[in-house]
Design a protein around this motif. Structure first.
Motif, PDB file in Angstrom:
ATOM      1  N   UNK A  49       0.829  -1.202   0.000  1.00  0.00           N
ATOM      2  CA  UNK A  49       0.000   0.000   0.000  1.00  0.00           C
ATOM      3  C   UNK A  49       0.870   1.261   0.000  1.00  0.00           C
ATOM      4  N   UNK A  50       1.911   1.258   0.810  1.00  0.00           N
ATOM      5  CA  UNK A  50       2.807   2.412   0.829  1.00  0.00           C
ATOM      6  C   UNK A  50       3.530   2.577  -0.501  1.00  0.00           C
ATOM      7  N   UNK A  51       3.973   1.464  -1.083  1.00  0.00           N
ATOM      8  CA  UNK A  51       4.667   1.540  -2.362  1.00  0.00           C
ATOM      9  C   UNK A  51       3.737   2.040  -3.460  1.00  0.00           C
ATOM     10  N   UNK A  52       2.497   1.569  -3.468  1.00  0.00           N
ATOM     11  CA  UNK A  52       1.544   2.030  -4.475  1.00  0.00           C
ATOM     12  C   UNK A  52       1.277   3.521  -4.337  1.00  0.00           C
ATOM     13  N   UNK A  53       1.141   3.998  -3.111  1.00  0.00           N
ATOM     14  CA  UNK A  53       0.913   5.426  -2.893  1.00  0.00           C
ATOM     15  C   UNK A  53       2.092   6.251  -3.396  1.00  0.00           C
ATOM     16  N   UNK A  54       3.303   5.761  -3.183  1.00  0.00           N
ATOM     17  CA  UNK A  54       4.489   6.471  -3.673  1.00  0.00           C
ATOM     18  C   UNK A  54       4.504   6.484  -5.194  1.00  0.00           C
ATOM     19  N   UNK A  55       4.228   5.353  -5.811  1.00  0.00           N
ATOM     20  CA  UNK A  55       4.202   5.279  -7.279  1.00  0.00           C
ATOM     21  C   UNK A  55       3.169   6.242  -7.840  1.00  0.00           C
ATOM     22  N   UNK A  56       1.995   6.281  -7.241  1.00  0.00           N
ATOM     23  CA  UNK A  56       0.928   7.147  -7.739  1.00  0.00           C
ATOM     24  C   UNK A  56       1.272   8.623  -7.596  1.00  0.00           C
ATOM     25  N   UNK A  57       2.098   8.960  -6.636  1.00  0.00           N
ATOM     26  CA  UNK A  57       2.414  10.371  -6.394  1.00  0.00           C
ATOM     27  C   UNK A  57       3.505  10.904  -7.313  1.00  0.00           C
ATOM     28  N   UNK A  58       4.244  10.024  -7.947  1.00  0.00           N
ATOM     29  CA  UNK A  58       5.435  10.460  -8.678  1.00  0.00           C
ATOM     30  C   UNK A  58       5.096  11.253  -9.930  1.00  0.00           C
ATOM     31  N   UNK A  59       4.052  10.862 -10.656  1.00  0.00           N
ATOM     32  CA  UNK A  59       3.773  11.486 -11.955  1.00  0.00           C
ATOM     33  C   UNK A  59       3.558  12.990 -11.850  1.00  0.00           C
ATOM     34  N   UNK A  60       3.053  13.476 -10.756  1.00  0.00           N
ATOM     35  CA  UNK A  60       2.821  14.902 -10.617  1.00  0.00           C
ATOM     36  C   UNK A  60       3.997  15.658 -10.037  1.00  0.00           C
ATOM     37  N   UNK A  61       5.113  14.953  -9.762  1.00  0.00           N
ATOM     38  CA  UNK A  61       6.234  15.586  -9.088  1.00  0.00           C
ATOM     39  C   UNK A  61       7.475  15.747  -9.954  1.00  0.00           C
ATOM     40  N   UNK A  62       7.551  15.044 -11.100  1.00  0.00           N
ATOM     41  CA  UNK A  62       8.786  15.048 -11.879  1.00  0.00           C
ATOM     42  C   UNK A  62       8.521  15.536 -13.296  1.00  0.00           C
ATOM     43  N   UNK A  63       9.608  15.945 -13.975  1.00  0.00           N
ATOM     44  CA  UNK A  63       9.508  16.445 -15.339  1.00  0.00           C
ATOM     45  C   UNK A  63       9.253  15.302 -16.329  1.00  0.00           C
ATOM     46  N   UNK A  64       8.824  15.687 -17.533  1.00  0.00           N
ATOM     47  CA  UNK A  64       8.446  14.690 -18.527  1.00  0.00           C
ATOM     48  C   UNK A  64       9.608  13.778 -18.911  1.00  0.00           C
ATOM     49  N   UNK A  65      10.823  14.293 -18.959  1.00  0.00           N
ATOM     50  CA  UNK A  65      11.974  13.500 -19.396  1.00  0.00           C
ATOM     51  C   UNK A  65      12.693  12.801 -18.249  1.00  0.00           C
ATOM     52  N   UNK A  66      12.191  12.944 -17.052  1.00  0.00           N
ATOM     53  CA  UNK A  66      12.920  12.464 -15.882  1.00  0.00           C
ATOM     54  C   UNK A  66      13.003  10.938 -15.847  1.00  0.00           C
ATOM     55  N   UNK A  67      14.118  10.451 -15.308  1.00  0.00           N
ATOM     56  CA  UNK A  67      14.306   9.032 -15.003  1.00  0.00           C
ATOM     57  C   UNK A  67      14.071   8.856 -13.506  1.00  0.00           C
ATOM     58  N   UNK A  68      13.226   7.890 -13.141  1.00  0.00           N
ATOM     59  CA  UNK A  68      12.863   7.687 -11.739  1.00  0.00           C
ATOM     60  C   UNK A  68      13.284   6.283 -11.318  1.00  0.00           C
ATOM     61  N   UNK A  69      14.092   6.193 -10.272  1.00  0.00           N
ATOM     62  CA  UNK A  69      14.565   4.924  -9.731  1.00  0.00           C
ATOM     63  C   UNK A  69      14.001   4.704  -8.340  1.00  0.00           C
ATOM     64  N   UNK A  70      13.320   3.573  -8.151  1.00  0.00           N
ATOM     65  CA  UNK A  70      12.834   3.194  -6.827  1.00  0.00           C
ATOM     66  C   UNK A  70      13.713   2.066  -6.292  1.00  0.00           C
ATOM     67  N   UNK A  71      14.358   2.318  -5.171  1.00  0.00           N
ATOM     68  CA  UNK A  71      15.232   1.329  -4.537  1.00  0.00           C
ATOM     69  C   UNK A  71      14.446   0.671  -3.407  1.00  0.00           C
ATOM     70  N   UNK A  72      13.995  -0.546  -3.638  1.00  0.00           N
ATOM     71  CA  UNK A  72      13.051  -1.187  -2.723  1.00  0.00           C
ATOM     72  C   UNK A  72      13.775  -1.916  -1.596  1.00  0.00           C
ATOM     73  N   UNK A  73      13.175  -1.949  -0.412  1.00  0.00           N
ATOM     74  CA  UNK A  73      13.779  -2.665   0.716  1.00  0.00           C
ATOM     75  C   UNK A  73      13.616  -4.180   0.531  1.00  0.00           C
ATOM     76  N   UNK A  74      14.400  -4.981   1.262  1.00  0.00           N
ATOM     77  CA  UNK A  74      14.311  -6.443   1.154  1.00  0.00           C
ATOM     78  C   UNK A  74      13.150  -6.999   1.970  1.00  0.00           C
TER      79      UNK A  74
END
Length: 241
Positions: A49-74
């Motif tokens: 649930x937390x990961x989905x909320x983070x993913x959903x929030x990203x599109x409105x925060x970064x530029x169109x050409x941006x590269x986004x890396x999510x480093x997930x915990x184990x």
């Protein structure tokens, strides 16, 4: 590179055998591409649930050409996530006790196919259903898939690749059923397909590029490759046991 933009002209000069000279000019424009890294130390991502909320929030925060890396915990995500509005790079991890980033629910890559969503170093452990699927382009590297009806499914207009992955005890390991119009990579190398009912099923594949299974091993599957669409294949360096 420094600055906001930079243009340069490259000139090719061709001396023809008949004495003619042809000048070909190409204009290159270099622009910076922002890169954003999200780490579990800085953002909540311990649950699906937390990961989905983070993913959903990203599109409105970064530029169109941006590269986004999510480093997930184990951690083990009791469920899955959907990547819909933005192409992301998801990096799994392993702790000192050997725990690795794991999804037990379906993960879907639905972002526009012009870019690729990448999955690295994680496990997909299921009890039926579809593990990793996408109508947009995606690629899985060094991942494992166990216990799914279909482990990886490319559909819609997707182009998908699996490299260095393990498919074990699934109904179908890798399934291509896409009506897209382009390919972005032809390699399906260094995979292990073991104990699946069908290791690879090809019903519809965009373009006629040959899929190369170099150094991929097929072991104890009901059927190794079901090529319903007669897709060109290169299995000359694959291993069939």
């Amino acid at each position: 590179f420094t600055g906001e933009s930079s243009k340069a002209e490259l000139v090719w000069t061709f001396q023809m055998k008949n004495g003619d000279t042809i000048h070909l000019r190409q204009t290159y424009e270099v622009v910076p591409i922002p890169v954003y890294d999200y780490y579990p130390e800085d953002y909540p991502m311990d649950t699906a649930e937390e990961l989905q909320a983070l993913i959903d929030s990203i599109s409105g925060q970064v530029e169109d050409l941006a590269v986004v890396n999510l480093h997930l915990p184990p951690v083990t995500y009791e469920g899955g996530v959907t990547i819909q509005d933005w192409n992301l790079n998801l990096y799994g991890s392993t702790d000192n006790a050997g725990n690795r980033t794991t999804f037990t629910g379906p993960v879907r890559a639905l972002a526009p196919y012009s870019n690729i969503t990448y999955f690295y170093d994680m496990d997909f452990v299921g009890d039926g259903g579809t593990g990793l699927s996408g109508s947009g382009s995606f690629r899985a590297t060094n991942c494992t898939f166990t216990g799914w009806d279909t482990a990886v499914l490319a559909y819609g207009t997707s182009w998908a690749n699996v490299i260095g992955c393990t498919f074990r005890n699934n109904g179908i390991g890798f399934h291509f059923d896409s009506d897209g119009e382009y390919a972005n990579h032809s390699m399906y190398n260094d995979n292990l397909f073991e104990g699946n009912e069908v290791a690879v099923q090809l019903d519809s594949v965009p373009t006629d590029v040959a899929l190369n299974f170099q150094s991929s091993a097929f072991r104890d599957n009901g059927q190794d490759i079901v090529n319903s669409c007669d897709q060109p294949l290169d299995t000359s360096q694959a291993i069939f046991e």
